[in-house]
Scaffold this motif. Sequence first.
Motif, short mmCIF file in Angstrom:
data_model
loop_
_atom_site.label_atom_id
_atom_site.label_comp_id
_atom_site.label_asym_id
_atom_site.label_seq_id
_atom_site.Cartn_x
_atom_site.Cartn_y
_atom_site.Cartn_z
N TRP A 204 112.22 -13.48 -27.26
CA TRP A 204 112.82 -12.14 -27.24
C TRP A 204 114.22 -12.17 -26.61
N ARG A 205 114.73 -13.35 -26.32
CA ARG A 205 116.06 -13.52 -25.71
C ARG A 205 116.17 -12.78 -24.39
N LEU A 206 115.17 -13.01 -23.54
CA LEU A 206 115.18 -12.46 -22.19
C LEU A 206 116.07 -13.31 -21.29
N PRO A 207 116.47 -12.79 -20.15
CA PRO A 207 117.36 -13.55 -19.26
C PRO A 207 116.74 -14.87 -18.83
N SER A 208 117.60 -15.87 -18.68
CA SER A 208 117.15 -17.18 -18.21
C SER A 208 116.87 -17.11 -16.72
N ARG A 209 115.60 -17.23 -16.38
CA ARG A 209 115.14 -17.24 -14.99
C ARG A 209 114.10 -18.34 -14.84
N PRO A 210 113.88 -18.85 -13.64
CA PRO A 210 112.88 -19.93 -13.49
C PRO A 210 111.50 -19.52 -13.98
N VAL A 211 110.85 -20.42 -14.68
CA VAL A 211 109.48 -20.25 -15.13
C VAL A 211 108.58 -20.90 -14.09
N VAL A 212 107.73 -20.11 -13.45
CA VAL A 212 106.84 -20.60 -12.40
C VAL A 212 105.42 -20.58 -12.97
N MET A 213 104.79 -21.75 -13.03
CA MET A 213 103.45 -21.79 -13.60
C MET A 213 102.67 -22.99 -13.08
N ASP A 214 101.36 -22.87 -13.12
CA ASP A 214 100.46 -23.97 -12.79
C ASP A 214 100.31 -24.80 -14.06
N ALA A 215 100.89 -26.00 -14.05
CA ALA A 215 100.89 -26.85 -15.23
C ALA A 215 99.89 -28.00 -15.12
N ARG A 216 98.93 -27.88 -14.21
CA ARG A 216 97.97 -28.98 -14.05
C ARG A 216 97.08 -29.14 -15.28
N ALA A 217 96.95 -28.08 -16.08
CA ALA A 217 96.13 -28.17 -17.29
C ALA A 217 96.98 -28.40 -18.53
N THR A 218 98.28 -28.65 -18.36
CA THR A 218 99.16 -28.81 -19.52
C THR A 218 99.58 -30.27 -19.67
N ASP A 219 100.11 -30.58 -20.85
CA ASP A 219 100.76 -31.86 -21.08
C ASP A 219 102.20 -31.71 -20.57
N LEU A 227 110.60 -26.27 -22.41
CA LEU A 227 111.22 -25.26 -21.56
C LEU A 227 112.73 -25.49 -21.46
N LEU A 228 113.12 -26.76 -21.34
CA LEU A 228 114.55 -27.07 -21.27
C LEU A 228 115.27 -26.66 -22.54
N ASP A 229 114.60 -26.84 -23.68
CA ASP A 229 115.21 -26.45 -24.95
C ASP A 229 115.46 -24.94 -25.02
N ARG A 230 114.64 -24.17 -24.28
CA ARG A 230 114.82 -22.72 -24.24
C ARG A 230 115.86 -22.30 -23.21
N GLY A 231 116.41 -23.24 -22.48
CA GLY A 231 117.39 -22.91 -21.46
C GLY A 231 116.78 -22.28 -20.23
N MET A 232 115.49 -22.54 -19.98
CA MET A 232 114.81 -21.93 -18.85
C MET A 232 114.60 -22.95 -17.73
N PRO A 233 115.11 -22.67 -16.52
CA PRO A 233 114.74 -23.51 -15.38
C PRO A 233 113.23 -23.41 -15.16
N MET A 234 112.68 -24.36 -14.40
CA MET A 234 111.22 -24.37 -14.27
C MET A 234 110.79 -24.82 -12.88
N MET A 235 109.64 -24.32 -12.49
CA MET A 235 108.97 -24.71 -11.24
C MET A 235 107.50 -24.82 -11.60
N LEU A 236 107.02 -26.06 -11.79
CA LEU A 236 105.68 -26.30 -12.34
C LEU A 236 104.81 -26.99 -11.29
N ARG A 237 103.64 -26.42 -11.04
CA ARG A 237 102.66 -27.14 -10.21
C ARG A 237 102.00 -28.20 -11.06
N VAL A 238 101.95 -29.44 -10.57
CA VAL A 238 101.44 -30.56 -11.35
C VAL A 238 100.30 -31.24 -10.61
N ASP A 239 99.53 -31.99 -11.37
CA ASP A 239 98.42 -32.76 -10.82
C ASP A 239 98.93 -34.05 -10.21
#
Length: 404
Positions: A204-219, A227-239
């Motif tokens: 939806w072309r929302l403002p670029s802001r950090p994406v905060v999420m629990d990524a322990r269940a993700t690849d 996320l980088l391709d979308r131009g979004m900074p990130m803060m991911l909890r990892v295993d």
Amino acid sequence: MSVVALSLDQAQSPTMQEPSYASPCQVSLPEMCSLLFASLPRSDQRRKGMEYIRGLLEVRGRKSIRNIAALVGGQATEQSLHHFISDSSWEWGPVRRALARYVVSVAPPQAWVVRPMVIPKAGRHSVGVERRFFPEHGQMLNAQQAVGVWAVAEELSVPVNWRLQLSPSWFAEDRRRRASIPDDASAETLGECALQAFLEAAAWRLPSRPVVMDARATDVASTVPRLLDRGMPMMLRVDDSLRLSVTDPALKGFDATPRPVRQIMSASRGLQRPVVWPDDSVGAVRRSGLVTAVRVALPGPRGRRTGTGPCDLLLLGVGSTDRRRPGEVWLTDLTSVPPAFLMRLRGMVRRVDQDLARGAEQVGIRDFAGRSYRGWHRHVTLASAAHALAALGDTDDGVLGYAS
């Protein structure tokens, strides 16, 4: 501009241009509904949408269609509201997009928090329901599991998109037909569901802001570049089993060989430093803890920025009572902001959990009792709008304002 907002602006990708939004304003329930429902083609649909949101705000107890209808019109209204939610043709995507843009205009977000929501159910027929073990609850539950994307500002958070996790069992022909699951839906893991929920909103072309999420269940290796391709900074909890390559010159004895996070953190105890940060979820409280920060990269081609070299990432270990292993481990590309700011981002997960419990649940975000996929999505869309109205404090007619 606050220090936090300034840091967020500095962290934005230069290739991501923010859209233009309306000036902040306070609107009434009818005015906000006219904004949200501009995509609905018929006036009766727009009227029912406003009635439903009003019911979510005013009905005491469970926000069922029957209880909402009793408030706004009686038995005939119950039938028409049921059709409006479960069987009508209106699309929830444009309504969510309008809600997101409205929230951005009046309460500019500091982060997008992607957070699962568990919805316990008594039976097995509601779309997406499964009996499974939920680690965060420490028990088996018969429940739906959804993922919300929340816009988190300084004093409030509002969900702007939802995705319902569906397991392969829901794609058996009879279950799929009874739940009216569309052809373009597919089975997903929780991690896939979380990533897709955010990517839908990012479109939806929302403002670029950090994406905060629990990524322990993700690849993580595929999540980071998307996320980088979308131009979004990130803060991911990892295993702590995630394998990364150490690039930090302060950590001696490591080559480019990928190693488990637990091994990197164990070797990095000498880099542990005390950090103090404000906790926005509980007012003016300041928290402190030990934080370890190590520069790392994802191994292989996925860890590179469009072929130009490794993507510079920061691995953060947040201290626990066991000094040998951190209680939490986070991965971020915000390598130039202070650790205190990163800890503040981490705390936004708690803000979402609190606003879910004291706000979104009060407008019935978990209360949809129907069985259909489309009905569930329309209900949580309108409940999100009701939460936004209440959280933004429009108390002109006395139905809003429980968020204090």
